[in-house]
Design an enzyme around this catalytic site. Structure first.
Site, PDB file in Angstrom:
ATOM      1  N   ARG A 119     -12.244  10.013 -16.356  1.00  0.00           N
ATOM      2  CA  ARG A 119     -11.159  10.700 -17.059  1.00  0.00           C
ATOM      3  C   ARG A 119      -9.823  10.264 -16.486  1.00  0.00           C
ATOM      4  O   ARG A 119      -9.747   9.789 -15.359  1.00  0.00           O
ATOM      5  CB  ARG A 119     -11.308  12.207 -16.904  1.00  0.00           C
ATOM      6  CG  ARG A 119     -12.454  12.770 -17.721  1.00  0.00           C
ATOM      7  CD  ARG A 119     -12.590  14.244 -17.489  1.00  0.00           C
ATOM      8  NE  ARG A 119     -11.516  14.987 -18.109  1.00  0.00           N
ATOM      9  CZ  ARG A 119     -10.959  16.072 -17.584  1.00  0.00           C
ATOM     10  NH1 ARG A 119     -11.363  16.527 -16.413  1.00  0.00           N
ATOM     11  NH2 ARG A 119      -9.988  16.711 -18.216  1.00  0.00           N
ATOM     12  N   LYS A 184     -18.553  16.995  -6.208  1.00  0.00           N
ATOM     13  CA  LYS A 184     -18.824  16.484  -7.557  1.00  0.00           C
ATOM     14  C   LYS A 184     -20.116  15.669  -7.587  1.00  0.00           C
ATOM     15  O   LYS A 184     -20.286  14.718  -6.825  1.00  0.00           O
ATOM     16  CB  LYS A 184     -17.638  15.632  -8.023  1.00  0.00           C
ATOM     17  CG  LYS A 184     -17.789  15.117  -9.444  1.00  0.00           C
ATOM     18  CD  LYS A 184     -16.458  14.815 -10.066  1.00  0.00           C
ATOM     19  CE  LYS A 184     -16.608  14.052 -11.357  1.00  0.00           C
ATOM     20  NZ  LYS A 184     -15.359  13.946 -12.093  1.00  0.00           N
ATOM     21  N   ARG A 319      -8.408  24.008 -10.235  1.00  0.00           N
ATOM     22  CA  ARG A 319      -8.680  23.931  -8.792  1.00  0.00           C
ATOM     23  C   ARG A 319      -8.853  25.343  -8.254  1.00  0.00           C
ATOM     24  O   ARG A 319      -8.174  26.267  -8.697  1.00  0.00           O
ATOM     25  CB  ARG A 319      -7.488  23.307  -8.038  1.00  0.00           C
ATOM     26  CG  ARG A 319      -7.094  21.942  -8.489  1.00  0.00           C
ATOM     27  CD  ARG A 319      -7.888  20.884  -7.738  1.00  0.00           C
ATOM     28  NE  ARG A 319      -7.422  19.557  -8.082  1.00  0.00           N
ATOM     29  CZ  ARG A 319      -7.752  18.886  -9.198  1.00  0.00           C
ATOM     30  NH1 ARG A 319      -8.555  19.447 -10.067  1.00  0.00           N
ATOM     31  NH2 ARG A 319      -7.283  17.691  -9.449  1.00  0.00           N
TER      32      ARG A 319
HETATM   33  C1  BTN Z   1     -15.118  11.716 -14.955  1.00  0.00           C
HETATM   34  O1  BTN Z   1     -14.035  11.169 -14.680  1.00  0.00           O
HETATM   35  O2  BTN Z   1     -15.526  12.666 -14.293  1.00  0.00           O
HETATM   36  C2  BTN Z   1     -15.953  11.217 -16.096  1.00  0.00           C
HETATM   37  C3  BTN Z   1     -16.839  10.075 -15.669  1.00  0.00           C
HETATM   38  C4  BTN Z   1     -17.701   9.536 -16.776  1.00  0.00           C
HETATM   39  C5  BTN Z   1     -18.455   8.293 -16.361  1.00  0.00           C
HETATM   40  C6  BTN Z   1     -19.451   7.863 -17.391  1.00  0.00           C
HETATM   41  S1  BTN Z   1     -20.596   6.661 -16.788  1.00  0.00           S
HETATM   42  C7  BTN Z   1     -21.214   6.432 -18.392  1.00  0.00           C
HETATM   43  C8  BTN Z   1     -20.019   6.431 -19.331  1.00  0.00           C
HETATM   44  N1  BTN Z   1     -19.414   5.122 -19.411  1.00  0.00           N
HETATM   45  C9  BTN Z   1     -18.193   5.099 -18.887  1.00  0.00           C
HETATM   46  O3  BTN Z   1     -17.471   4.080 -18.821  1.00  0.00           O
HETATM   47  N2  BTN Z   1     -17.852   6.308 -18.445  1.00  0.00           N
HETATM   48  C10 BTN Z   1     -18.904   7.268 -18.673  1.00  0.00           C
END
Ligand code: BTN
Length: 322
Positions: A119, A184, A319
């Site tokens: 994100r 996380k 948070r």
């Molecule tokens: C976050 O920032 O918490 C979200 C992370 C999401 C990662 C996943 S891995 C599979 C899919 N492909 C990506 O490029 N991102 C999501």
């Protein structure tokens, strides 16, 4: 690059047992010189594999590798449209690029991602054969109205799946994160292709930490945990993928009909901040209050001096207040 070449694959299969293999034997198997063996090893290290060399013993993968297997995932999930890659830029991107051709429920799972997306434009660290990088395409014929609660539903599906494979104690942090004991464990990134009056095409991306290689851990700037630290038994990523797939199919089909309403009580059970003092970060502003869970649209309910305010939207972070 979407897969290793033949020799790279042979080497990967050989090292997947986690045992030592002498440079000489590896060279013989691949039909290449000792110098070339070294280059193939560097290739695997370059995509995040933790392979080391001990003089007199040879090469060894730091851990036995549990490689993804599309056939096993299909068999375990009972779903046909499972696509497994070795190397992609991003599993979300792989599906987005094919959105005109794929059917509802198509998934893409990869051993590694070269440009895994998190994100807020962050990178999602995606070393080879270590974690789960899972994306699923889902189309909502009713349009964009289902999107606001979608990441919350997906979070519930992730926790349910973990429980089904014997991992208890995962929690949810609004709106996109799966936590375990304050760290996380997994994140959700939903990307859209929507037009106002038509169906809404969603790519649901899930990154779940299974076994973090030490070198990659240094790149992460927030508290994290992986399943390897939580579970006493090694987690099988094929079983995890299949369980997640089945759970998502089931919950998404229900969600299309009912929205979040039947899932609110489950969210309240899993919400790691429920009834706690929190800060909501909205751009440069901070809003403080007590977290009171969510509503049917997926909005966060914040109790500010006895008044409930609802917050929704992608650029808000939550948070725990100190
Ligand atoms: C976050 O920032 O918490 C979200 C992370 C999401 C990662 C996943 S891995 C599979 C899919 N492909 C990506 O490029 N991102 C999501």
């Amino acid at each position: 690059m979407s897969e290793l070449n033949e020799k790279g694959n042979q080497l990967l299969q050989l090292l997947s047992d986690g045992e030592f293999h002498s440079g000489e034997k590896v060279g013989e198997l691949l039909g290449v010189s000792r110098t070339s063996v070294n280059n193939y090893i560097k290739g695997l290290q370059g995509i995040g594999l933790d392979i080391y060399k001990v003089t007199g013993k040879g090469y060894c993968s730091a851990i036995p590798l549990d490689l993804l297997d599309a056939e096993k995932i299909k068999q375990l999930s009972g779903k046909d449209n499972v696509h497994v890659e070795q190397i992609v830029d991003s599993t979300n991107q792989w599906l987005l690029e094919r959105i005109d051709k794929i059917e509802n429920g198509q998934s893409c799972i990869s051993e590694c991602q070269l440009s895994g997306r998190g994100r807020r434009g962050r990178t999602w660290i995606s070393p080879f054969a270590s974690h789960l990088y899972f994306s699923l395409y889902w189309r909502f014929d009713s349009g964009i109205d289902k999107v606001s609660g979608l990441s919350l539903l997906v979070g519930i599906a992730v926790v349910n799946s973990l429980e089904k494979i014997g991992i208890q104690g995962a929690e949810l942090k609004w709106p996109n994160d799966i936590y375990y004991q304050g760290k996380k464990l997994a994140g959700i990134l939903i990307e859209l292709n929507a037009e106002a009056t038509e169906a809404c095409h969603c790519i649901i991306g899930i990154g779940l930490n299974v076994r973090m290689p030490p070198e990659q851990a240094k790149l992460i700037d927030q508290p994290w945990i992986d399943l390897n630290q939580i579970s006493s038994d090694p987690v099988n990523r094929n079983l995890l993928s299949a369980t997640l797939m089945k759970e998502l199919y089931s919950l998404l089909a229900q969600y299309e009909k009912t929205g979040l309403k039947p899932y609110l009580s489950r969210w309240f059970e899993l919400d790691c901040f429920i009834n706690k003092q929190v800060n909501l970060l909205i751009a440069d502003n901070v809003k403080s209050g007590i977290c009171r869970g969510i509503d049917e649209k997926g909005a966060l309910l914040l109790d500010v001096d006895g008044e409930i305010e609802d917050y929704i939207g992608g650029e808000i972070s939550l948070r725990l207040a100190n």
